[in-house]
Design a protein around this motif. Structure first.
Motif, PDB file in Angstrom:
ATOM      1  N   VAL A   1     -21.684   9.748  30.268  1.00  0.00           N
ATOM      2  CA  VAL A   1     -21.738  10.812  29.269  1.00  0.00           C
ATOM      3  C   VAL A   1     -21.710  10.236  27.855  1.00  0.00           C
ATOM      4  CG1 VAL A   1     -20.419  12.742  28.302  1.00  0.00           C
ATOM      5  CG2 VAL A   1     -20.723  12.558  30.783  1.00  0.00           C
ATOM      6  N   LEU A   2     -20.910   9.183  27.658  1.00  0.00           N
ATOM      7  CA  LEU A   2     -20.740   8.605  26.329  1.00  0.00           C
ATOM      8  C   LEU A   2     -21.757   7.517  26.017  1.00  0.00           C
ATOM      9  CD1 LEU A   2     -16.837   8.374  26.241  1.00  0.00           C
ATOM     10  CD2 LEU A   2     -18.313  10.166  25.305  1.00  0.00           C
ATOM     11  N   GLY A   3     -22.696   7.241  26.930  1.00  0.00           N
ATOM     12  CA  GLY A   3     -23.770   6.308  26.650  1.00  0.00           C
ATOM     13  C   GLY A   3     -23.527   4.877  27.074  1.00  0.00           C
ATOM     14  N   TYR A   4     -22.420   4.583  27.771  1.00  0.00           N
ATOM     15  CA  TYR A   4     -22.120   3.207  28.146  1.00  0.00           C
ATOM     16  C   TYR A   4     -22.962   2.711  29.319  1.00  0.00           C
ATOM     17  CZ  TYR A   4     -18.101   3.155  25.035  1.00  0.00           C
ATOM     18  OH  TYR A   4     -17.301   3.181  23.931  1.00  0.00           O
ATOM     19  N   GLU A   5     -23.645   3.599  30.013  1.00  0.00           N
ATOM     20  CA  GLU A   5     -24.478   3.239  31.161  1.00  0.00           C
ATOM     21  C   GLU A   5     -25.955   3.499  30.859  1.00  0.00           C
ATOM     22  OE1 GLU A   5     -24.821   1.919  35.251  1.00  0.00           O
ATOM     23  OE2 GLU A   5     -23.324   1.732  33.680  1.00  0.00           O
ATOM     24  N   ALA A   6     -26.284   3.777  29.613  1.00  0.00           N
ATOM     25  CA  ALA A   6     -27.625   4.262  29.272  1.00  0.00           C
ATOM     26  C   ALA A   6     -28.724   3.254  29.564  1.00  0.00           C
ATOM     27  CB  ALA A   6     -27.670   4.666  27.798  1.00  0.00           C
ATOM     28  N   ALA A   7     -28.472   1.970  29.377  1.00  0.00           N
ATOM     29  CA  ALA A   7     -29.538   0.980  29.513  1.00  0.00           C
ATOM     30  C   ALA A   7     -30.036   0.849  30.941  1.00  0.00           C
ATOM     31  CB  ALA A   7     -29.040  -0.386  29.014  1.00  0.00           C
ATOM     32  N   TYR A   8     -29.195   1.160  31.908  1.00  0.00           N
ATOM     33  CA  TYR A   8     -29.576   0.944  33.302  1.00  0.00           C
ATOM     34  C   TYR A   8     -29.764   2.241  34.072  1.00  0.00           C
ATOM     35  CZ  TYR A   8     -29.233  -0.595  38.172  1.00  0.00           C
ATOM     36  OH  TYR A   8     -29.461  -0.808  39.498  1.00  0.00           O
ATOM     37  N   ALA A   9     -28.773   3.102  34.045  1.00  0.00           N
ATOM     38  CA  ALA A   9     -28.789   4.284  34.914  1.00  0.00           C
ATOM     39  C   ALA A   9     -28.863   5.595  34.156  1.00  0.00           C
ATOM     40  CB  ALA A   9     -27.558   4.283  35.829  1.00  0.00           C
ATOM     41  N   GLY A  10     -28.981   5.550  32.839  1.00  0.00           N
ATOM     42  CA  GLY A  10     -29.153   6.784  32.093  1.00  0.00           C
ATOM     43  C   GLY A  10     -27.869   7.355  31.538  1.00  0.00           C
ATOM     44  N   THR A  11     -27.995   8.518  30.925  1.00  0.00           N
ATOM     45  CA  THR A  11     -26.863   9.208  30.319  1.00  0.00           C
ATOM     46  C   THR A  11     -26.602  10.493  31.093  1.00  0.00           C
ATOM     47  OG1 THR A  11     -28.369  10.213  28.718  1.00  0.00           O
ATOM     48  CG2 THR A  11     -27.273   8.184  28.062  1.00  0.00           C
ATOM     49  N   SER A  12     -26.229  11.570  30.414  1.00  0.00           N
ATOM     50  CA  SER A  12     -25.936  12.832  31.085  1.00  0.00           C
ATOM     51  C   SER A  12     -26.163  13.989  30.129  1.00  0.00           C
ATOM     52  CB  SER A  12     -24.488  12.866  31.580  1.00  0.00           C
ATOM     53  OG  SER A  12     -24.149  14.159  32.054  1.00  0.00           O
TER      54      SER A  12
ATOM     55  N   GLY B   1     -36.381  33.648  52.930  1.00  0.00           N
ATOM     56  CA  GLY B   1     -35.818  32.422  52.395  1.00  0.00           C
ATOM     57  C   GLY B   1     -35.944  31.262  53.358  1.00  0.00           C
ATOM     58  N   ILE B   2     -35.198  30.218  53.064  1.00  0.00           N
ATOM     59  CA  ILE B   2     -35.258  28.984  53.843  1.00  0.00           C
ATOM     60  C   ILE B   2     -33.844  28.430  54.008  1.00  0.00           C
ATOM     61  CG2 ILE B   2     -36.170  26.631  53.956  1.00  0.00           C
ATOM     62  CD1 ILE B   2     -38.457  27.551  52.147  1.00  0.00           C
ATOM     63  N   TYR B   3     -33.546  27.983  55.213  1.00  0.00           N
ATOM     64  CA  TYR B   3     -32.288  27.304  55.512  1.00  0.00           C
ATOM     65  C   TYR B   3     -32.575  25.811  55.543  1.00  0.00           C
ATOM     66  CZ  TYR B   3     -28.288  25.717  58.392  1.00  0.00           C
ATOM     67  OH  TYR B   3     -27.193  25.054  58.897  1.00  0.00           O
ATOM     68  N   VAL B   4     -31.847  25.031  54.728  1.00  0.00           N
ATOM     69  CA  VAL B   4     -32.100  23.600  54.539  1.00  0.00           C
ATOM     70  C   VAL B   4     -30.978  22.802  55.203  1.00  0.00           C
ATOM     71  CG1 VAL B   4     -32.535  21.789  52.850  1.00  0.00           C
ATOM     72  CG2 VAL B   4     -33.189  24.152  52.330  1.00  0.00           C
ATOM     73  N   VAL B   5     -31.367  21.816  56.027  1.00  0.00           N
ATOM     74  CA  VAL B   5     -30.394  21.027  56.787  1.00  0.00           C
ATOM     75  C   VAL B   5     -30.708  19.541  56.634  1.00  0.00           C
ATOM     76  CG1 VAL B   5     -29.392  20.572  59.063  1.00  0.00           C
ATOM     77  CG2 VAL B   5     -30.177  22.878  58.484  1.00  0.00           C
ATOM     78  N   GLY B   6     -29.702  18.719  56.364  1.00  0.00           N
ATOM     79  CA  GLY B   6     -29.854  17.267  56.331  1.00  0.00           C
ATOM     80  C   GLY B   6     -30.513  16.757  55.070  1.00  0.00           C
ATOM     81  N   ASP B   7     -30.146  15.555  54.658  1.00  0.00           N
ATOM     82  CA  ASP B   7     -30.708  14.959  53.443  1.00  0.00           C
ATOM     83  C   ASP B   7     -31.845  14.011  53.791  1.00  0.00           C
ATOM     84  OD1 ASP B   7     -29.458  11.832  52.885  1.00  0.00           O
ATOM     85  OD2 ASP B   7     -28.589  13.047  54.477  1.00  0.00           O
ATOM     86  N   LYS B   8     -32.737  13.839  52.839  1.00  0.00           N
ATOM     87  CA  LYS B   8     -33.822  12.882  53.001  1.00  0.00           C
ATOM     88  C   LYS B   8     -34.123  12.265  51.648  1.00  0.00           C
ATOM     89  CE  LYS B   8     -38.062  12.179  55.643  1.00  0.00           C
ATOM     90  NZ  LYS B   8     -39.199  12.825  56.380  1.00  0.00           N
ATOM     91  N   SER B   9     -35.287  12.567  51.055  1.00  0.00           N
ATOM     92  CA  SER B   9     -35.629  11.956  49.770  1.00  0.00           C
ATOM     93  C   SER B   9     -35.131  12.816  48.611  1.00  0.00           C
ATOM     94  CB  SER B   9     -37.133  11.758  49.664  1.00  0.00           C
ATOM     95  OG  SER B   9     -37.803  12.995  49.629  1.00  0.00           O
ATOM     96  N   TRP B  10     -35.038  12.194  47.431  1.00  0.00           N
ATOM     97  CA  TRP B  10     -34.573  12.906  46.253  1.00  0.00           C
ATOM     98  C   TRP B  10     -35.118  12.224  45.009  1.00  0.00           C
ATOM     99  CZ3 TRP B  10     -31.732   9.892  42.913  1.00  0.00           C
ATOM    100  CH2 TRP B  10     -31.190   8.713  43.462  1.00  0.00           C
ATOM    101  N   SER B  11     -35.132  12.957  43.909  1.00  0.00           N
ATOM    102  CA  SER B  11     -35.544  12.421  42.619  1.00  0.00           C
ATOM    103  C   SER B  11     -34.832  13.209  41.532  1.00  0.00           C
ATOM    104  CB  SER B  11     -37.061  12.554  42.445  1.00  0.00           C
ATOM    105  OG  SER B  11     -37.469  12.109  41.162  1.00  0.00           O
ATOM    106  N   ILE B  12     -34.318  12.493  40.523  1.00  0.00           N
ATOM    107  CA  ILE B  12     -33.630  13.166  39.417  1.00  0.00           C
ATOM    108  C   ILE B  12     -33.804  12.328  38.162  1.00  0.00           C
ATOM    109  CG2 ILE B  12     -31.383  12.062  39.824  1.00  0.00           C
ATOM    110  CD1 ILE B  12     -30.112  14.858  39.202  1.00  0.00           C
ATOM    111  N   ASP B  13     -33.872  12.974  37.012  1.00  0.00           N
ATOM    112  CA  ASP B  13     -34.125  12.233  35.781  1.00  0.00           C
ATOM    113  C   ASP B  13     -32.867  11.519  35.285  1.00  0.00           C
ATOM    114  OD1 ASP B  13     -32.550  14.038  34.317  1.00  0.00           O
ATOM    115  OD2 ASP B  13     -34.251  15.153  33.534  1.00  0.00           O
ATOM    116  N   MET B  14     -33.038  10.746  34.220  1.00  0.00           N
ATOM    117  CA  MET B  14     -31.966   9.873  33.739  1.00  0.00           C
ATOM    118  C   MET B  14     -30.818  10.624  33.079  1.00  0.00           C
ATOM    119  SD  MET B  14     -32.892   6.832  34.629  1.00  0.00           S
ATOM    120  CE  MET B  14     -32.282   5.500  33.604  1.00  0.00           C
ATOM    121  N   GLN B  15     -31.023  11.907  32.770  1.00  0.00           N
ATOM    122  CA  GLN B  15     -29.942  12.724  32.225  1.00  0.00           C
ATOM    123  C   GLN B  15     -29.307  13.620  33.301  1.00  0.00           C
ATOM    124  OE1 GLN B  15     -32.905  12.243  30.285  1.00  0.00           O
ATOM    125  NE2 GLN B  15     -31.597  10.629  29.454  1.00  0.00           N
ATOM    126  N   ARG B  16     -29.724  13.434  34.563  1.00  0.00           N
ATOM    127  CA  ARG B  16     -29.195  14.196  35.698  1.00  0.00           C
ATOM    128  C   ARG B  16     -29.456  15.699  35.525  1.00  0.00           C
ATOM    129  NH1 ARG B  16     -28.449  10.530  39.742  1.00  0.00           N
ATOM    130  NH2 ARG B  16     -29.168   8.802  38.480  1.00  0.00           N
TER     131      ARG B  16
END
Length: 501
Positions: free
Chosen positions: A275-286, A397-412
């Motif tokens: 959140v405070l930017g200490y991880e920004a160079a590698y894994a992003g901020t928030s 609707g849809i019922y979702v079960v189990g994890d597989k692939s994912w994608s999220i930006d650097m600010q989560r």
């Protein structure tokens, strides 16, 4: 039940601490800590009925970390002798002194009581490393044979990961702790192949990694035998299922999928160093910036998320963290409002938050402890309904079960998740499987659309053994308990139309 590993306790831990800490004190360190870490890991993998991989590794070392003249210093080695411990203390102070001319801020640490001569162990019955490898392989092979015998199963992939981590910590304040953590993850995947087209579908067991010993593999909690019996029929139905039509749907998301969304969109987003930017160079901020604390609507009023390091089943649970902070629990999101972060001692002091909540961890003696994800869990509604009750509230609707692939930006903030199994919901009932499903949203839109969470009967203890962070890279384990939950109007993509399966 076994406790702290006896072999580790036989090491000269007190002598190492005395040598390192007395030398650091002589050199004027304001804070100094010695860690001795011994980690044994194993990975077994079967491709179909053949043992493909068998790796057992050992990592043992010691490290000294200091704050000297307001700067961090760190040094690590592999020789477990008092002379080496004292030398590492000198080296750590040298590093701190060298950092002083270029440092832009002074390190301060939140206060923590001293805990002298304490021991702690995660709950387990049988150390996986006390079980002969031949017996482990035989158990995995038996499960694999059952899975591969199922109709339509062309190939199988079976794996087992086990870790035993021993850690000793001592600091100038008088804390001295010795801990053992054991964790394990069995996993089986089945593949069905359409010989005429070359297309394929896969399905994996849902048993999560556990803070447990070898007993977990055959336990009712993992329930692998039942899963192995059910997967062939579920997989066959998946291969014949229609591809999803993109659009907005109401979702009932099982805990076996939702835990990963919690990990990525809440767990990482509320690490205060990020959140405070200490991880920004590698894994992003928030996106969950500090000015939002106490006022920001993260999700709907039924959203209550906690952080902890003291849940008995938690992969991130400890007696004390790698800065000597006792395990505890706290609120991160309360009634939908952001009310807390995950902190280590430096981050807590930097923002005047009082006591650290114990999020410091290093995955070996070679690495510096840093702020890592704890057990982050969505709390069930004590009076909430069953899975059928949640499904019954959905017309289309849809019922979702189990994890597989994912994608999220650097600010989560912007994300997309897929899953293992998807079932259409029509007029409050499940009506067969779907394929090629992904749900997409921003973090806030998603959690604000959560209308209901299930009761304790829907609770799932998910988690990961390999959450990555930092440079040099480190991995850490974390659990995420979650009930099933109902979300309204979530955007669904077709993964084939969006670029291939």
């Amino acid at each position: 039940m076994p406790g702290v590993n006896a072999e580790f306790l036989a090491l000269p831990l007190t002598a190492l601490a005395d040598a390192a800490l007395s030398r650091a004190r002589e050199l004027g360190a304001e804070y100094a800590a010695l860690r001795v870490v011994s980690t044994r890991g194993q990975f077994l993998a079967l491709q179909d009925l053949d043992l493909e991989t068998s790796i057992t590794s050992d990592d043992v070392g010691l490290a000294v970390r200091v704050v000297h003249d307001g700067c961090w210093g760190f040094a690590a080695g592999i020789v477990l002798s008092p002379e080496e411990a004292a030398r590492l203390a000198e080296r750590a102070v040298e590093v701190a002194r060298a950092s002083r001319p270029v440092s832009t801020e002074r390190v301060a640490l939140a206060d923590e009581p001293a805990y002298p001569d304490r021991q702690w162990s995660s709950p387990y019955e049988t150390d996986p490393f006390d079980v002969p490898d031949a017996d482990k392989v035989a158990t995995l092979l038996d499960l694999t044979e059952q899975l591969k015998a199922g109709d339509g199963v062309a190939h199988t992939r079976t794996s087992l990961q086990a870790v035993r981590e021993n850690a000793f910590y001592a600091d100038l304040a008088g804390t001295s702790t010795t801990q053992t953590r054991v964790r394990i993850e069995p996993k089986l995947t089945a593949t069905a192949v359409d010989r005429s087209t070359g297309s394929f579908e896969t399905m994996r067991t849902l048993a999560p990694p556990a803070a447990a010993g070898w007993e977990y593999v055959t336990s009712a909690e993992a329930d692998l035998a039942r899963e192995v019996a059910e997967i062939p029929e579920l997989l066959a139905a998946k291969t014949k299922a229609p591809s999803v039509r993109p659009g907005d749907y109401d979702l009932v998301i099982d805990g076996s999928n939702l835990f990963l969304t919690i990990h990525e969109s809440i767990g990482h987003a509320t690490e205060l160093d990020r959140v405070l930017g200490y991880e920004a160079a590698y894994a992003g901020t928030s996106f969950a910036t500090f000015d939002k604390l106490g006022t920001f609507r993260y999700g709907s009023p039924v959203m209550n998320v906690t952080g902890d390091r003291d849940t008995d089943w938690g992969l991130a649970s400890v007696g004390w963290d790698d800065e000597g902070v006792a395990g505890q629990h706290w609120d991160i999101v309360k009634d939908g409002i952001l009310v807390g972060y995950q902190t280590d001692r430096a981050m807590a002091a930097l923002k005047d938050l009082g006591r650290s909540n114990g999020a410091a961890y290093a995955d070996s003696a070679r690495h510096v402890p840093l702020q890592r994800m704890v057990n982050v869990s969505l709390q069930p509604d004590p009076g909430g309904g069953t899975l059928d009750d949640l499904v019954g509230q959905v017309e289309n609707g849809i019922y979702v079960v189990g994890d597989k692939s994912w994608s999220i930006d650097m600010q989560r903030y912007n994300f997309q998740f897929t899953g293992q199994r998807f079932f259409a919901i029509e007029n409050g009932r499940l009506s067969g499987q779907l394929r090629d499903v992904a749900y997409q949203a921003t973090t806030t839109d998603f959690w604000r659309s959560m209308e209901a969470v299930g009761g304790p009967s829907t609770f799932y203890r998910g988690g990961a053994l390999n959450c990555g962070k930092a440079q040099p890279g480190q991995v850490s384990p974390a659990s995420h308990g979650t009930p099933a939950a109902l979300f309204r109007g979530v955007r669904i993509l077709n993964t084939v139309q969006e670029g291939g399966r």
